[in-house]
Design a protein around this motif. Structure first.
Motif, PDB file in Angstrom:
ATOM      1  N   VAL A  36       0.841  -1.197   0.000  1.00 42.82           N
ATOM      2  CA  VAL A  36       0.000   0.000   0.000  1.00 42.82           C
ATOM      3  C   VAL A  36       0.878   1.248   0.000  1.00 42.82           C
ATOM      4  O   VAL A  36       0.635   2.205  -0.733  1.00 42.82           O
ATOM      5  CB  VAL A  36      -0.947   0.019   1.222  1.00 42.82           C
ATOM      6  CG1 VAL A  36      -1.713   1.321   1.297  1.00 42.82           C
ATOM      7  CG2 VAL A  36      -1.911  -1.148   1.160  1.00 42.82           C
ATOM      8  N   LEU A  37       1.938   1.205   0.804  1.00 44.35           N
ATOM      9  CA  LEU A  37       2.831   2.351   0.902  1.00 44.35           C
ATOM     10  C   LEU A  37       3.501   2.636  -0.440  1.00 44.35           C
ATOM     11  O   LEU A  37       3.609   3.791  -0.870  1.00 44.35           O
ATOM     12  CB  LEU A  37       3.883   2.080   1.986  1.00 44.35           C
ATOM     13  CG  LEU A  37       4.738   3.250   2.437  1.00 44.35           C
ATOM     14  CD1 LEU A  37       3.892   4.435   2.859  1.00 44.35           C
ATOM     15  CD2 LEU A  37       5.638   2.835   3.588  1.00 44.35           C
ATOM     16  N   GLU A  67      -3.331   0.502 -12.343  1.00 44.47           N
ATOM     17  CA  GLU A  67      -4.652   0.536 -11.726  1.00 44.47           C
ATOM     18  C   GLU A  67      -4.584   0.529 -10.193  1.00 44.47           C
ATOM     19  O   GLU A  67      -5.566   0.779  -9.528  1.00 44.47           O
ATOM     20  CB  GLU A  67      -5.480  -0.656 -12.192  1.00 44.47           C
ATOM     21  CG  GLU A  67      -5.953  -0.553 -13.631  1.00 44.47           C
ATOM     22  CD  GLU A  67      -6.867   0.634 -13.859  1.00 44.47           C
ATOM     23  OE1 GLU A  67      -7.804   0.824 -13.073  1.00 44.47           O
ATOM     24  OE2 GLU A  67      -6.622   1.397 -14.822  1.00 44.47           O
ATOM     25  N   SER A  68      -3.387   0.209  -9.655  1.00 44.02           N
ATOM     26  CA  SER A  68      -3.339   0.035  -8.202  1.00 44.02           C
ATOM     27  C   SER A  68      -2.834   1.278  -7.473  1.00 44.02           C
ATOM     28  O   SER A  68      -2.581   1.233  -6.288  1.00 44.02           O
ATOM     29  CB  SER A  68      -2.443  -1.146  -7.865  1.00 44.02           C
ATOM     30  OG  SER A  68      -1.132  -0.855  -8.291  1.00 44.02           O
ATOM     31  N   LEU A  69      -2.685   2.401  -8.176  1.00 45.41           N
ATOM     32  CA  LEU A  69      -2.140   3.579  -7.499  1.00 45.41           C
ATOM     33  C   LEU A  69      -3.228   4.413  -6.821  1.00 45.41           C
ATOM     34  O   LEU A  69      -4.377   4.422  -7.243  1.00 45.41           O
ATOM     35  CB  LEU A  69      -1.388   4.460  -8.494  1.00 45.41           C
ATOM     36  CG  LEU A  69      -0.204   3.815  -9.188  1.00 45.41           C
ATOM     37  CD1 LEU A  69       0.618   4.856  -9.904  1.00 45.41           C
ATOM     38  CD2 LEU A  69       0.662   3.070  -8.199  1.00 45.41           C
ATOM     39  N   PHE A  70      -2.810   5.117  -5.768  1.00 45.14           N
ATOM     40  CA  PHE A  70      -3.725   6.030  -5.079  1.00 45.14           C
ATOM     41  C   PHE A  70      -3.115   7.412  -5.116  1.00 45.14           C
ATOM     42  O   PHE A  70      -1.906   7.554  -4.940  1.00 45.14           O
ATOM     43  CB  PHE A  70      -3.903   5.654  -3.613  1.00 45.14           C
ATOM     44  CG  PHE A  70      -3.963   4.196  -3.381  1.00 45.14           C
ATOM     45  CD1 PHE A  70      -5.001   3.461  -3.917  1.00 45.14           C
ATOM     46  CD2 PHE A  70      -2.986   3.561  -2.651  1.00 45.14           C
ATOM     47  CE1 PHE A  70      -5.050   2.110  -3.708  1.00 45.14           C
ATOM     48  CE2 PHE A  70      -3.029   2.206  -2.446  1.00 45.14           C
ATOM     49  CZ  PHE A  70      -4.069   1.481  -2.974  1.00 45.14           C
ATOM     50  N   LEU A  71      -3.950   8.409  -5.279  1.00 42.37           N
ATOM     51  CA  LEU A  71      -3.447   9.782  -5.332  1.00 42.37           C
ATOM     52  C   LEU A  71      -3.196  10.261  -3.904  1.00 42.37           C
ATOM     53  O   LEU A  71      -3.967  11.008  -3.351  1.00 42.37           O
ATOM     54  CB  LEU A  71      -4.482  10.662  -6.021  1.00 42.37           C
ATOM     55  CG  LEU A  71      -3.930  11.930  -6.635  1.00 42.37           C
ATOM     56  CD1 LEU A  71      -2.927  11.605  -7.708  1.00 42.37           C
ATOM     57  CD2 LEU A  71      -5.029  12.774  -7.194  1.00 42.37           C
ATOM     58  N   ALA A  72      -2.096   9.801  -3.315  1.00 49.09           N
ATOM     59  CA  ALA A  72      -1.893  10.039  -1.887  1.00 49.09           C
ATOM     60  C   ALA A  72      -1.339  11.429  -1.601  1.00 49.09           C
ATOM     61  O   ALA A  72      -0.687  12.030  -2.436  1.00 49.09           O
ATOM     62  CB  ALA A  72      -0.951   8.985  -1.342  1.00 49.09           C
ATOM     63  N   ARG A  73      -1.613  11.894  -0.409  1.00 46.29           N
ATOM     64  CA  ARG A  73      -1.060  13.159   0.074  1.00 46.29           C
ATOM     65  C   ARG A  73       0.042  12.844   1.073  1.00 46.29           C
ATOM     66  O   ARG A  73       0.116  11.736   1.597  1.00 46.29           O
ATOM     67  CB  ARG A  73      -2.141  13.949   0.801  1.00 46.29           C
ATOM     68  CG  ARG A  73      -3.293  14.247  -0.089  1.00 46.29           C
ATOM     69  CD  ARG A  73      -4.382  14.965   0.655  1.00 46.29           C
ATOM     70  NE  ARG A  73      -5.276  15.547  -0.328  1.00 46.29           N
ATOM     71  CZ  ARG A  73      -5.907  16.692  -0.169  1.00 46.29           C
ATOM     72  NH1 ARG A  73      -5.788  17.360   0.950  1.00 46.29           N
ATOM     73  NH2 ARG A  73      -6.676  17.167  -1.120  1.00 46.29           N
TER      74      ARG A  73
END
Ligand SMILES: Nc1nc2c(ncn2[C@@H]2O[C@H](COP(=O)(O)OP(=O)(O)OP(=O)(O)O)[C@@H](O)[C@H]2O)c(=O)[nH]1
Ligand SMILES: [Mg+2]
Length: 455
Positions: free
Chosen positions: A204-205, A386-392
């Motif tokens: 996840v990180l 597809e598995s990326l998240f637009l993280a802050r």
């Protein structure tokens, strides 16, 4: 959490003129307001009502569509009304004033989304992705923001938290029933479960770190002596004539900024004044600004004409660069120097101290793709998936904190079950912060105040 009660209103569409403009209202029991504004009509939930919007004297301010969403089936979870009128600044302002007259107050930035969060319509990570979607500066960023908005990021966090809870239950049961103790934990393979959890968190990180690159992009600064071709390179990267290019040394005097997108990653490029000794007051200020731009950058592109090498002014800047700043040395004008274009990374002894050297021609474009590739490599971009998240950065901090707690948990010996339980608890608290389960009120204030009004 209970919903705050005052009715709020705001113009939800961008300022300026447009075919349609929207005033959005949220609050408890908005039917009376709808009736007053529409001259006594009662809107049905989720059915467009074509109506005049009336002022206090019953005179039409505008006409358009009134949409009514009855609580809790609305964006905020309260009653919501949207007045879709004609998108002129004056008429929109008159409609907003009318709503204020009828008891609403002006919404603060992000207040609609904040209410959606407080009423459990969205979790915090989803609420943030609303702002990210609006601010997205590339298609990839927008796609990821939508994914997060639809809950992809939150689902991964929830899965992590679920596993953590399972493990915590095992460990805490041992605390409550000491006679069960270590054998019990071993039988349940607590260590194996912890290792699995660490693996999952790592994945996840990694995705979140990639997402942060996509959200933040990178700042790239072009430095070098006059006439080495900095502005030409900016233009070549941008595919447009952004900066003035001449064969006169000292052409660029002020910093010139341009944003491009490389493989979906926003890249802010800053062209600077060529660095040399000068008596020209304007140029001196330009050189000062170059110093400043370099300090803000993630990557410095150090341009050199290999026939001339690095001049004293450029060397001064290079000496002052922080060690953390990534550097790429560029030998420009291969079409003139007789060198062939290429990228070199191993065993380099560059004049600038960079560990990547690229030979290219800003004029012919030869080698430009190598530079783009190198830039993405420098910041560790692995391509959209597809598995990326637009993280802050807030999310990364929380995930790193959870990672550290799990590492500490793994170090606990068989006689440190209480400590183990505490590290697992703290890991869960860190994960919960992402979705907002345990976020302090002041943090909420900061997050939502960065939204635009009407959202
Ligand atoms: N042949 C050739 N000429 C180039 C190349 N890149 C730049 N030039 C020329 O070199 C001259 C200087 O280019 P600029 O892009 O203005 O250089 P600069 O580094 O921005 O210069 P300053 O703004 O004065 O610091 C112009 O005449 C360009 O056309 C190249 O790759 N090949
Ligand atoms: Mg220039």
């Amino acid at each position: 959490m209970s919903a705050p009660s005052p009715t709020i209103a705001a113009i939800a569409t961008a300022p300026g003129r447009g075919g349609v403009g929207v005033v959005r209202i949220s609050g408890k029991n908005l039917l009376p307001l709808a009736q007053q504004i529409s001259g006594g009509k009662t809107p049905k939930p989720r059915v467009a009502l074509y109506t005049d919007f009336l002022d206090s004297d019953g005179q039409p301010i505008d006409n358009g569509l009134l949409l009514y969403f009855a609580a809790p089936a609305s964006f905020t979870g309260e009653d919501v009304i949207e007045l879709q009128g004609h998108g002129g600044p004056v008429v929109m302002d008159m409609l907003l004033q009318r709503c204020l007259q009828l008891g609403a107050r002006m919404a603060e930035p992000g207040e609609f989304t904040k209410r959606a969060f407080l009423n459990n319509k969205l979790d915090l990570a989803q609420a943030e992705s609303v702002a990210d979607l609006i601010d997205a500066s590339s298609r990839s960023a927008a796609r990821m923001a939508v994914r997060s908005l639809k809950g992809a990021f939150s689902q991964h966090i929830h899965a992590l938290v679920d596993e953590l809870i399972t493990l915590r239950m095992l460990v805490e049961a041992t605390l409550d029933f000491p006679e069960e103790d270590i054998d019990f934990l071993e039988a349940a393979d607590a260590r194996g479960k912890l290792a699995e959890l660490q693996g999952r968190l790592k994945t996840v990180l990694a995705s979140a770190e990639q997402g942060a690159i996509l959200r933040e992009g990178m700042n790239v600064v072009l430095v070098g002596a006059p006439n080495v071709g900095k502005s030409s390179l900016l233009n070549a990267l941008a595919g447009d004539d952004i900066a003035i290019v001449t064969d006169i040394a000292g052409t660029t005097r002020d910093t010139v900024r341009e944003q491009i997108t490389l493989d979906g990653v926003p890249v802010h490029i800053i062209d600077t004044a060529g660095l040399r000794e000068t008596d020209d007051v304007v140029e001196k200020i330009g050189i000062e600004r170059s110093h400043k731009a370099v300090k803000e950058a993630d990557v410095a592109l150090i341009l050199i004409d290999p026939r001339e090498g690095i001049n004293a002014k450029t060397q001064t800047i290079l000496d002052s660069l922080p060690d953390t700043l990534k550097r790429i040395e560029i030998h420009n004008k291969t079409d003139l120097t007789g060198e062939s274009a290429g990228m070199f990374t191993n065993g380099l002894d560059t004049q600038s101290g960079a560990d990547t050297l690229i030979k290219l021609s800003a004029k012919t474009g030869e080698g430009l793709d190598l530079l783009k590739q190198a830039l993405l490599q420098e910041i560790g971009w692995q391509g959209e998936s597809e598995s990326l998240f637009l993280a802050r950065s807030r999310h990364l901090t929380a995930l790193h904190a959870a990672e550290a707690e799990l590492e500490n948990a793994a170090l606990c010996g068989n006689n440190q079950i209480e400590l183990l339980a505490e590290h697992l608890r703290l890991a869960q608290t860190a994960c919960n912060e992402i979705t907002g389960e345990f976020t302090a009120d002041d943090l909420l204030g900061v997050i939502f105040s960065r939204f635009c009004i009407g959202k």
